[in-house]
Design an enzyme around this catalytic site. Structure first.
Site, PDB file in Angstrom:
ATOM      1  N   HIS A  21       0.812  -1.221   0.000  1.00 23.79           N
ATOM      2  CA  HIS A  21       0.000   0.000   0.000  1.00 23.79           C
ATOM      3  C   HIS A  21       0.844   1.269   0.000  1.00 23.79           C
ATOM      4  O   HIS A  21       0.299   2.365  -0.097  1.00 23.79           O
ATOM      5  CB  HIS A  21      -0.999  -0.008   1.172  1.00 23.79           C
ATOM      6  CG  HIS A  21      -0.380  -0.010   2.519  1.00 23.79           C
ATOM      7  ND1 HIS A  21      -0.327  -1.133   3.323  1.00 23.79           N
ATOM      8  CD2 HIS A  21       0.205   0.977   3.231  1.00 23.79           C
ATOM      9  CE1 HIS A  21       0.253  -0.824   4.459  1.00 23.79           C
ATOM     10  NE2 HIS A  21       0.597   0.444   4.432  1.00 23.79           N
ATOM     11  N   SER A  28       4.324   1.740   8.196  1.00 24.45           N
ATOM     12  CA  SER A  28       4.039   0.707   7.202  1.00 24.45           C
ATOM     13  C   SER A  28       5.273   0.454   6.352  1.00 24.45           C
ATOM     14  O   SER A  28       5.926   1.406   5.912  1.00 24.45           O
ATOM     15  CB  SER A  28       2.913   1.158   6.271  1.00 24.45           C
ATOM     16  OG  SER A  28       1.689   0.727   6.737  1.00 24.45           O
TER      17      SER A  28
END
Lengths: 342, 123
Positions: free
Chosen positions: A170, A291
């Site tokens: 992502h 992330s």
């Protein structure tokens, strides 16, 4: 199901006379035509579909099939650096020009905060926030951890070769808007305004079909090919896969959270709490911006040195008490080998 | 002339309908439904605030995975998140301003939630 419909339709259309004999309807009438069309629909179309099935299955790509933002064909991965072991394989890391390395400290006991579930289900800080700032980001392996800036958002990544950064899927592809990041810039070992290794720009972005087409978080991983060999100076991580449970492995997560002073690196240590086929669960404190961080072992594993076993992706949700990352499976491992060879 | 018995026609029609419907369902695939949460963050004077860190924290057992990406407001103070169905506490954070939390329910009927936020300077 189709057989059931056959029988039901036939029994429904054929009538019985007063004497109990079966009476077929007018062969050119409405009911007969409808029956013929229905039977055709229920036989010809499924058969036609079945004949196409093998082609469709062959055309359907594996969720781990690699894809890139430029669509260029990928070179196969190199197997020279791969060391096969009994239940998996690893690729060794590289410490870069800087010989400084984090002193390995063997953990002694599980953190007591793992039993504190008062914050469960609300955030990725589990219990008390035990993240600590990395003051010397030029020490390996912190030097090989990069901050990523792109039009998708702020992320973390980790070098796996001279010009390749591993990260979350992502961070390079947004499946909600069906778009790749239009640019990405990475800063290895960044410490606030200090950029000890400068920066590098993305040339090519990689991920896999399972993420780009399906948005499946089990396939949330990707990579960035850089425009310079910045990893020769900053170093890069080793990484490995293994079969079976990884519960109890002590690991560290270091990255660039958005709630701290911009561009500062923070780490936290814990152990693998749950193993799933494609995910690992742990209680390290993390936050938005982390992330793509490496989940790497703090204990030496063979010659792998600092060896990543997962890519951090998301915090606590759905009542689970742990944060989670995409596990480096054999397929992920092979894709990393392939991407670093481009 | 032959007159069809309509009471007996519905079944083949239903069968054909189910056949096509199941075909459509089995072919369906894709990304789980998400709700767009967007808005503008301003200061006390109503000026757009760029660089505000915006992050949804899942609440309860029904929320979906939130990627741990750092989303900041742009030069116009605008932010955009796409969250799975569930309940969230949206956090707005910028140095020099009070931290703000706002609850958001991303329920099935909603396609978009607009959050216009005003941050106060820290005292």
């Amino acid at each position: 199901l189709y057989l059931f419909f056959y029988l039901f339709i036939i029994l429904h259309v054929i009538e019985k006379s007063d004497k109990g004999d079966l009476i077929m309807p007018n062969p050119f009438g409405f009911r007969s035509t409808l029956l013929t069309v229905s039977l055709l629909c229920l036989t010809v179309i499924p058969l036609a579909q079945a004949s196409k099935l093998p082609i469709a299955i062959a055309a359907k790509q594996s969720p781990d099939a690699p894809v890139s933002n430029n669509g260029a064909p990928l070179q196969p991965g190199t197997s020279e650096a791969v060391v096969r072991v009994q239940n998996g394989a690893y690729v060794k890391g590289h410490r870069g020009l800087n010989e400084k390395a984090e002193k390995r400290v063997a953990p002694t006991a599980p953190r007591s905060k793992s039993h504190d579930t008062s914050h469960m289900g609300t955030e990725s800080i589990i219990g008390e926030d035990t993240r600590t700032q990395v003051n010397d980001t030029t020490a390996y392996p912190y030097s090989a951890i990069v901050q990523i800036e792109s039009d998708i958002g702020g992320c973390t990544g980790w070098l796996i070769g001279p010009h390749t950064v591993a990260t979350a899927g992502h961070c390079v592809y947004d499946p909600n808007q069906h778009k790749w990041a239009s640019y990405a810039r990475v800063y290895p070992g960044r410490n606030g305004d200090e950029l000890p290794y400068g920066s590098a720009n993305a040339q090519v972005l990689y991920s896999v079909v399972g993420w780009t087409q399906n948005g499946d978080s089990n396939y949330d991983y990707g990579a960035i090919k850089l425009d310079s060999d910045i990893g020769n100076d900053a170093g890069w991580f080793g990484y490995r896969w293994q079969t079976g449970s990884m519960d109890g492995i002590w690991e560290n997560i270091s990255g660039y959270p958005g709630d701290k002073t911009y561009g500062t690196q923070w780490e936290d240590r814990d152990q693998i709490r749950q193993t799933a086929p494609r995910k690992l669960f742990y209680a390290n404190d993390t936050y938005g911006g982390q992330s793509g961080s490496p989940v790497y072992e703090v204990d030496s594993h063979s010659d792998c040195d600092f060896c990543a076993i997962a890519i951090h992706t998301s915090g606590v949700y759905s009542g689970s008490s742990y944060n989670r990352g995409t596990r480096i499976t054999e397929a992920v491992f092979e894709n990393f080998n392939r991407w670093k060879n481009q | 002339m032959y007159h069809p018995d309509w009471r007996k026609v519905w079944l083949p029609l239903l069968a054909a309908g189910i056949f096509f419907a199941t075909g459509c369902i089995t072919d369906a695939q894709g990304i789980a439904r998400k709700v767009q949460v967007t808005g503008i963050v301003t200061d006390e004077k109503g000026h757009p605030l760029p660089g505000v860190f915006v992050f949804p924290q899942p609440i309860g057992k029904t929320s979906g995975p939130i990627p741990e990406i750092a989303i900041y407001t742009d030069l116009n103070g605008k932010f955009v998140w796409h969250v799975p169905l569930g309940r969230y506490l949206f956090l707005f954070q910028k140095q020099g301003y009070d931290l703000m939390h706002l609850p958001v329910s991303a329920s099935n009927g909603k396609r978009k939630v607009i959050l216009n936020v005003q941050l106060k300077k820290s005292t």
